[in-house]
Write an enzyme that holds these catalytic residues in place. Structure first.
Site, mmCIF file in Angstrom:
data_model
loop_
_atom_site.group_PDB
_atom_site.id
_atom_site.type_symbol
_atom_site.label_atom_id
_atom_site.label_comp_id
_atom_site.label_asym_id
_atom_site.label_seq_id
_atom_site.Cartn_x
_atom_site.Cartn_y
_atom_site.Cartn_z
ATOM 1 N N ASP A 202 -1.169 2.619 -0.790
ATOM 2 C CA ASP A 202 0.025 3.096 -0.105
ATOM 3 C C ASP A 202 0.045 4.614 0.001
ATOM 4 O O ASP A 202 -0.279 5.314 -0.965
ATOM 5 C CB ASP A 202 1.248 2.606 -0.897
ATOM 6 N N GLU A 244 -3.524 3.040 3.841
ATOM 7 C CA GLU A 244 -2.348 3.208 4.683
ATOM 8 C C GLU A 244 -2.180 4.691 4.982
ATOM 9 O O GLU A 244 -1.684 5.451 4.162
ATOM 10 C CB GLU A 244 -1.087 2.693 3.985
HETATM 11 C C1 NOJ Z 1 4.786 3.004 2.851
HETATM 12 C C2 NOJ Z 1 5.455 1.699 2.654
HETATM 13 O O1 NOJ Z 1 5.001 0.802 3.616
HETATM 14 C C3 NOJ Z 1 6.943 1.913 2.754
HETATM 15 O O2 NOJ Z 1 7.630 0.692 2.712
HETATM 16 C C4 NOJ Z 1 7.395 2.835 1.676
HETATM 17 O O3 NOJ Z 1 8.770 3.128 1.857
HETATM 18 C C5 NOJ Z 1 6.596 4.152 1.716
HETATM 19 N N1 NOJ Z 1 5.190 3.907 1.788
HETATM 20 C C6 NOJ Z 1 6.868 4.948 0.477
HETATM 21 O O4 NOJ Z 1 6.312 4.321 -0.637
#
Ligand code: NOJ
Length: 980
Positions: A202, A244
């Site tokens: 993430d 991501e």
């Molecule tokens: C990306 C995640 O998909 C999202 O849901 C989250 O709020 C942010 N990262 C922060 O962790």
């Protein structure tokens, strides 16, 4: 389970929120055991790898992305043992599991942060980014614009500012401190030891900060990820890292490194452009971003998606494009969320099945491994009024029960409320209902995923944009000697894709998805007609001479694939198979090639529904021709099978064998001369059967969906023999069904000389503003004659008005649930049904599906055709007697539809045209009959309500026509009928 180390390149991923999927404990929260109980469903659906967003202990202020303990499990979701069990059960079914790993930040509730703030000199003092003044890194943008004003937040305990790229309760970890990565590595190993197959990492672009930069994608960040990768490769080969990074392609490819960083990375920018292309009816922005996407290193793969648990992000579009997307897809201000849109896929495209399927078809065919989002497979809706992005995270809808099959708890206790919007509520949108409907989105997607799995080119093939018209996004995927051509009509109008396939000249594709006739490629541009929002996949396979062992299974499989391309097959895209093939009589003499016969195919859908279709099979000696499959046929030896109706020689052989010579399967009623020179061609306008046009005198209609026994159309035409307004029945083609029942397979009917289609002439008249009254009057008289003849041939009966009114009420209730706008009209509309109550109605055989498209006009007058009844009904329902006013009302509604051809369909001229046509038609019909106004009004309302439902499901762009009608009907009450 795919064993190779690059399994992720061909995999389809499925993001599933454990908390929202299935609750095994009855506490209102989904959990690991609940998810495990649904693994059979996910394996059936056809996905390969589950992605579980964070399920770790967390205060849940960011859906779990605010982690308070990297090595635990949030108690209401289960235990560590439950996670182990889930992974094992998934693996046993061939499914892999990856989990989120939040690299960038923790929750402020994490013990590291608590210690860091209270003990700056302790072991965790340096785990976060602390400063006395909030003056550094000011070029870094703010991501959560709706809630955050700064990336620095003051901590009153430590009396310093801490750095955070997301919520102020999510402090960023300090990767300048090597101990941070060491701790994270422990957690990563911990989950790999539990058996997870990898991680979605993430928010990785923000690991390292550097003043004077935007603090994204810095070299130090890549170095950290490379260390993680090196450890995984050394200690856990075959597990993957999916990055991501919501960034432009040039920046994202850096996350693949030299094949030494992440195995996969999400392709963010392509996603909004798929929606944009669909709204604009133009592929331009999609083609552009793909052209701007650099090649990726060996061993890496894109992750592509349509929706996920976040807002539909618009970070990777231009400001102008963002404003366009908001204007088109977020008309209600609350729909906007940060730099995006908090809506689910189905509501974004107004629940339009064509657009939902087209988006998926593009996703599945484009380069990359598709990542689906739970619930989108059934077209779940959203609730924009819930907090943050929770509106797209509501409980999975398993069935129509009060708790949606998600949980046995009181729905008030659910982790998020169920969707209550009537159109998307679990009453209508649920897995159970769709699983038993062969045409549902769920069954379609299941079929598509299994189809995708059969061809490596989707995961491994090269991509080439074929360019061409803006309206159709056309591209190829090639792998080895196999090429797929994917054509996608982005517009709501008919288009003809015209693509240059010169390199494939001389080859004929197999249409593996979509509805088009396969044709040989020439050096000219290859034209493919596509209906609104339609797509097709054409497969050119390498060496067609490859010898495969002939087997009946191969033929059934080949027919099944072929059915997906056949216009007349009603179950396209639905998972199922040809479970049996029963040969009937040969039509061609022994020893003649091609040998042609009818076969009854039993189609068994995965829902258990069974249907029968007639195949016209042509066989030629194996090796002599291309075809569907090679097969051993008793009496013929090893032969190649093909669809006779796509092969002019086979059609000729069929016609000569059956019509031109006396054949035991053909029962002549009126012998007509058909000699060997009579030209024969397949009629292009046929929808559900196959009609051969025999010279200028006859039509040979071959029924496709068949059942044992006689065919209603054949029965009606036989009974009406001699009527002025119906075509003469010349012959019936019958054979014994495998159980011995004599069964109609086709009819030969008179071809009406110089006939024009009734719909065409009515719409032309309306748009030109010419008078249609005389024609309509004659049509009324023709219908009356047909009704009188039907009554004397089949008799009359009676039906309870209450039963009919109940039926109409039920349909109205269904429609209200689908179209909330109908709610305020429902009371007035159902008043018209009230007039039927307490009455006994005269009924008889009627047409049942009467509209302008079922009529032909020639110099000799009107001809009424197709007495098969409403296609959606079952065979026995179609045979039920009904009131003649059903047909009268059907035509009146058809006149209303014809107004759509007028430049101003609601204006005075078009309104007057339809009114005049209606009155003239009624006068023509009622010459000897007294109109039953209340009954006619009730049928008109019922028909318009049916149309609302039909259009919402099939052609949402047309729904305004019946909506206008029901609004008028509600205001008007019983139709005043003049003097009839
Ligand atoms: C990306 C995640 O998909 C999202 O849901 C989250 O709020 C942010 N990262 C922060 O962790």
């Amino acid at each position: 389970m795919e064993q190779s180390d690059d399994w992720y390149k061909k995999a389809v991923f499925y993001e599933v929120l454990v908390r929202s999927f299935a609750d095994s404990s009855g506490n209102g929260s989904g959990d690991m055991r609940g998810l495990a109980s649904k693994l059979d469903y996910l394996a059936w659906l056809g996905v390969d790898c589950l992605w579980l967003p964070p399920f770790f202990p967390s205060p849940l202020r960011d859906g779990g992305y605010d982690v308070a303990d990297y090595m635990g499990v949030q108690p209401e979701l289960g235990t560590l043992e439950d996670v182990g069990m889930l992974i094992k059960e998934a693996h046993d079914r061939g499914l892999r599991v990856i989990t989120d790993f939040v690299m960038n930040h923790t929750s402020d509730a994490h013990p590291w942060f608590q210690e860091s703030r209270s003990d700056p000199d302790g072991p965790y003092g340096d785990f976060y980014v602390w400063r006395d003044e909030p003056l550094e890194y000011l070029d870094a943008r703010i991501i959560f614009l709706d809630t955050e004003e700064s990336n620095w937040t003051w901590d009153p305990v430590r009396e310093q500012y801490f750095w955070h790229r997301f919520y102020s309760h999510q402090p960023d970890l300090n990767f300048e401190n090597p101990a941070v990565l060491e701790e994270l590595m422990k957690a990563i190993r911990f989950w790999l030891d539990q058996g997870v197959d990898g991680f979605r990492l993430d928010a990785v672009p923000y690991l390292i900060e550097q003043d004077g930069t935007n603090c994204e994608n810095l070299t130090g960040t890549h170095d950290i990820l490379k260390q993680v990768r090196a450890m995984v490769d050394a200690e856990y080969p075959g597990r993957i890292l999916l990055c991501e990074a919501n960034q432009w392609p040039d920046d994202v490819i850096e996350y693949f490194g030299d094949s030494d960083e992440c195995h996969m990375a999400f392709h963010f920018p392509v996603m909004p452009r798929l929606y944009m292309g669909l709204r604009r009816g133009s592929r331009e922005s999609i083609s552009q971003i793909l052209a701007d996407t650099p090649p990726i290193p060996e061993g890496t793969q894109w992750g592509t998606f349509l929706r996920n648990h976040d807002e539909l992000t618009l970070e990777m579009v231009t400001e102008e494009e963002r404003q366009y997307m908001w204007a088109e897809y977020a008309p209600v201000p609350r729909m906007k969320c940060n730099l995006g849109i908090r809506r689910r896929l189905a509501p974004l495209v107004e629940g339009d099945q064509r657009r939902i399927r087209l988006l998926h078809a593009m996703l599945l065919a484009l380069p990359g491994s598709p990542v689906l989002y739970y619930g989108d497979e059934i077209g779940m809706g959203d609730n924009i009024w819930l907090n943050d992005r929770d509106g797209v995270r509501t409980p999975m809808q398993w069935n129509a029960e009060p708790g949606a099959g998600f949980s046995t708890a009181d729905p008030a206790e659910f982790v998020h409320p169920l969707i209550s919007d009537p159109v998307y509520s679990n009453t209508y949108v649920n897995v159970q209902a769709q699983a038993s409907d062969p045409g549902s989105l769920l069954n379609w997607l299941h079929g598509m995923l299994h189809l995708r799995r059969e061809h490596d080119l989707f995961g491994l093939g090269d991509f080439t944009d074929l360019g061409g018209s803006h309206q159709v996004f056309s591209f190829t995927r090639s792998f080895g000697d196999t090429t797929l051509v994917a054509l996608n009509n982005l517009t709501g109008t008919n288009q003809v894709a015209s693509v240059n396939l010169a390199g494939l000249a001389g080859r004929t594709p197999r249409v593996i998805a979509g509805i088009v006739e396969p044709r040989e490629v020439t050096d000219e541009p290859y034209p493919v007609p596509l209906t609104p929002y339609a797509f097709c996949w054409l497969l050119f396979e390498g060496n067609r001479m490859t010898v495969t062992r002939p087997s009946p299974d191969a033929l059934r499989t080949a027919w099944w694939q072929h059915l997906q391309t056949a216009r007349w097959f009603g179950g396209k895209g639905t998972a199922g198979e040809v479970s049996a093939l029963e040969p009937l009589a040969w039509y061609t003499p022994e020893g003649a090639w091609p040998a042609v016969r009818s076969e009854i195919a039993t189609i068994t859908y995965s829902s258990g529904v069974v249907e029968y279709y007639q195949f016209l099979a042509a066989y030629r000696p194996a090796g002599a021709a291309s075809g569907l499959a090679d097969v051993d046929v008793p009496g013929l030896g090893t032969v190649t099978a093909s669809d006779a109706t796509l092969d002019p020689e086979a059609i000729r052989a069929l016609v000569d064998g059956v019509l031109a010579s006396p054949h035991p399967a053909l029962e002549w009623r009126h012998r007509v001369a058909i000699d060997a020179d009579t030209p024969v061609k397949v009629f292009g306008g046929e929808q559900s059967n196959t009609t051969l046009v025999i010279g200028s005198t006859s039509l040979f209609k071959l029924f496709r969906k068949v059942e044992p026994g006689t065919n209603l159309d054949a029965d009606v035409l036989a009974a009406l023999d001699g009527a002025d307004s119906t075509p003469r029945l010349e012959a019936r083609l019958t054979a014994d069904w495998p159980d011995g029942t004599s069964t109609d397979l086709g009819i030969l009917i008179e071809r009406v000389d110089q006939a024009e289609d009734g719909w065409e002439i009515a719409t032309a008249s309306c748009s030109a503003g010419t008078d249609f009254s005389d024609a309509a009057h004659a049509l009324g008289a023709a219908l009356r004659e047909v009704h009188e003849r039907l009554a004397s041939a089949f008799g009359r009966g009676e039906r309870s008005g209450d039963e009919l009114a109940d039926h109409m009420e039920r349909r109205l209730r269904d429609a209200v649930a689908q179209a909330a706008e109908l709610d305020r009209l429902a009371g007035d509309l159902s008043l018209s049904f009230g007039a039927l109550r307490g009455r006994t109605l005269p009924v008889q055989r009627v047409h049942g599906d009467f509209h302008l498209g079922q009529t032909l006009r020639s110099p000799a007058g009107w001809t009424i055709i197709d007495f098969e009844g409403e296609p959606a009904k079952t065979a026995s329902e179609r045979r039920e007697f009904d009131s003649v006013w059903r047909d009268v009302a059907g035509m009146m509604r058809s006149f209303d539809y014809a107004r759509s051809a007028h430049r101003d369909p609601s204006g005075t001229e078009a309104t007057q045209w339809a009114e005049d046509a209606t009155q003239a038609f009624l006068t023509g019909y009622c010459e000897t009959t007294q109109a039953d106004s209340p009954l006619l009004s009730a049928y008109e309302v019922d028909k318009a309500v049916y149309e609302v439902l039909y259009e919402l499901r099939n052609r949402p762009d047309w729904v305004s026509i019946p909506m206008r009608a029901v609004t008028d009907q509600a205001a008007r009450g019983t139709r005043p009928l003049g003097d009839h």
